[in-house]
Design a protein around this motif. Structure first.
Motif, mmCIF file in Angstrom:
data_model
loop_
_atom_site.group_PDB
_atom_site.id
_atom_site.type_symbol
_atom_site.label_atom_id
_atom_site.label_comp_id
_atom_site.label_asym_id
_atom_site.label_seq_id
_atom_site.Cartn_x
_atom_site.Cartn_y
_atom_site.Cartn_z
ATOM 1 N N ASP A 185 2.546 -1.192 2.366
ATOM 2 C CA ASP A 185 2.658 -2.467 2.293
ATOM 3 C C ASP A 185 1.332 -3.119 3.316
ATOM 4 O O ASP A 185 0.941 -3.501 3.934
ATOM 5 C CB ASP A 185 3.328 -4.011 2.076
ATOM 6 C CG ASP A 185 3.386 -3.996 0.187
ATOM 7 O OD1 ASP A 185 2.417 -3.323 -0.883
ATOM 8 O OD2 ASP A 185 4.533 -4.089 -0.303
ATOM 9 N N ALA A 186 2.594 -2.361 4.893
ATOM 10 C CA ALA A 186 2.225 -3.148 5.745
ATOM 11 C C ALA A 186 1.339 -1.866 6.408
ATOM 12 O O ALA A 186 0.287 -2.836 7.479
ATOM 13 C CB ALA A 186 2.844 -2.258 6.703
ATOM 14 N N LEU A 187 0.545 -1.132 6.230
ATOM 15 C CA LEU A 187 -0.539 -0.858 6.666
ATOM 16 C C LEU A 187 -1.532 -0.932 5.699
ATOM 17 O O LEU A 187 -2.880 -0.115 6.304
ATOM 18 C CB LEU A 187 -0.334 1.292 6.011
ATOM 19 C CG LEU A 187 0.916 1.911 7.050
ATOM 20 C CD1 LEU A 187 1.408 3.258 6.864
ATOM 21 C CD2 LEU A 187 0.596 1.815 8.505
ATOM 22 N N GLY A 188 -1.972 -1.810 4.805
ATOM 23 C CA GLY A 188 -2.508 -2.445 3.745
ATOM 24 C C GLY A 188 -3.060 -1.715 2.983
ATOM 25 O O GLY A 188 -4.470 -1.566 2.365
ATOM 26 N N ASP A 190 -3.508 -0.207 -1.019
ATOM 27 C CA ASP A 190 -3.822 -0.719 -2.510
ATOM 28 C C ASP A 190 -1.906 -0.463 -3.055
ATOM 29 O O ASP A 190 -1.879 0.804 -3.905
ATOM 30 C CB ASP A 190 -4.682 -0.075 -2.859
ATOM 31 C CG ASP A 190 -4.761 -0.268 -4.496
ATOM 32 O OD1 ASP A 190 -4.924 -1.485 -5.016
ATOM 33 O OD2 ASP A 190 -4.910 0.203 -5.471
ATOM 34 N N GLU A 191 -1.406 -1.281 -3.968
ATOM 35 C CA GLU A 191 -0.590 -0.599 -4.411
ATOM 36 C C GLU A 191 -0.480 -0.014 -5.708
ATOM 37 O O GLU A 191 0.664 1.192 -5.491
ATOM 38 C CB GLU A 191 0.537 -2.468 -5.318
ATOM 39 C CG GLU A 191 1.515 -1.902 -5.270
ATOM 40 C CD GLU A 191 2.186 -3.409 -6.333
ATOM 41 O OE1 GLU A 191 3.721 -3.252 -7.121
ATOM 42 O OE2 GLU A 191 2.193 -4.289 -5.238
#
Length: 270
Positions: A185-188, A190-191
């Motif tokens: 999430d912190a690195l952007g 996609d989940e």
């Protein structure tokens, strides 16, 4: 026909006790909250008013309880009522020290087996648990087989010890998956992409458990299990994992829910 008493009808206990219905063994059940026994009674079990009453005429007593304190309370009532030749199968997750203490409370002629299980409610319902059996299992192997695959782990207490090892690995892996997704999430990222990549890597099994549906391993029970593990050895990584689960369990809505809810709380702390 052997008479079986099953004590403790939580999520796992109720599913496991149901596996004993329809056999040739008369089944007596007990639970601290009697209403939880109603479906089993309707299906043919007999409800006992107390643990001692349940164990009085039993050839095999099975306990599946929440923690060492619950087992201690039940043992106080059950131990004096067991007759020589009876078998006590302790299937809770309580650690080997508690099994040793329980053995010391039993009269000569009563056989104690520690047989905690791996797997959740879905596997309990279908008889696909992994049973980790320590001690002399000869007299109860046919009963244990109703729950799933039996692994004989060695002397009394070894099943309880191996359960702590395996649960520490599972719970640590699930918490690590949650932290890996915090990083994603912190690195952007996609989940879905991150989850798929993790699932295809060495943490694949933990990823599956972190997002499992239809399973139940209460977060508060996870806290109890990790506490038992870190009391047995110096485990710095598991100490950190314990803090994750403790923080998640501070929310009553998460404490009784499956550890999948703890994953969400680790990723998105309140």
């Amino acid at each position: 026909m052997e008479k079986i008493a099953f004590l403790g009808l939580g999520h796992m206990g109720a599913a496991m006790a149901r596996r004993l219905l329809g056999t040739q063994h008369p089944l007596t059940v007990w639970n601290r909250t009697p209403s939880k026994a109603e479906p089993l009674v309707t299906a043919g079990a007999v409800l006992a008013a107390s643990p001692g009453e349940a164990a009085r005429d039993a050839d095999v007593v099975i306990t599946m309880l929440a923690d060492p304190a619950a087992l201690d309370a039940v043992a106080e009532a059950v131990a004096p009522r067991l007759r020589p030749g009876a078998h006590w199968v302790e299937m809770s997750t309580v650690g080997p020290d508690v099994i040793e203490e329980l053995a010391a409370r039993l009269e000569e002629g009563v056989t104690l087996v520690d047989a905690p299980v791996m797997g959740s409610t879905d596997r309990a319902e279908s008889g696909r648990l992994g049973v980790l059996a320590g001690g002399d299992t000869a007299g109860v192997e046919h009963v244990l087989a109703r729950f799933g695959t039996v692994t004989r782990t060695g002397p009394l207490g070894s099943g309880a010890a191996l359960k702590l090892v395996l649960n520490a690995a599972v719970l640590g892996g699930v918490a690590l998956v949650a932290e890996a997704l915090v990083l994603a999430d912190a690195l952007g990222l996609d989940e879905d992409t991150a989850r798929t990549a993790l699932a295809n890597g060495p943490l694949g099994g933990a990823v599956g458990r972190a997002f499992a549906e239809g399973a139940h391993f209460g977060t508060s029970l996870a806290v109890k299990d990790i506490e038992l593990a870190v009391k047995s050895a110096r485990l710095p990584a598991m100490e950190a994992v314990l803090e994750h689960y403790r923080h998640a369990a501070e929310d009553p809505a998460v404490a009784g829910a499956d550890i999948t809810r703890a994953v969400t709380r680790i990723r998105h702390p309140a």
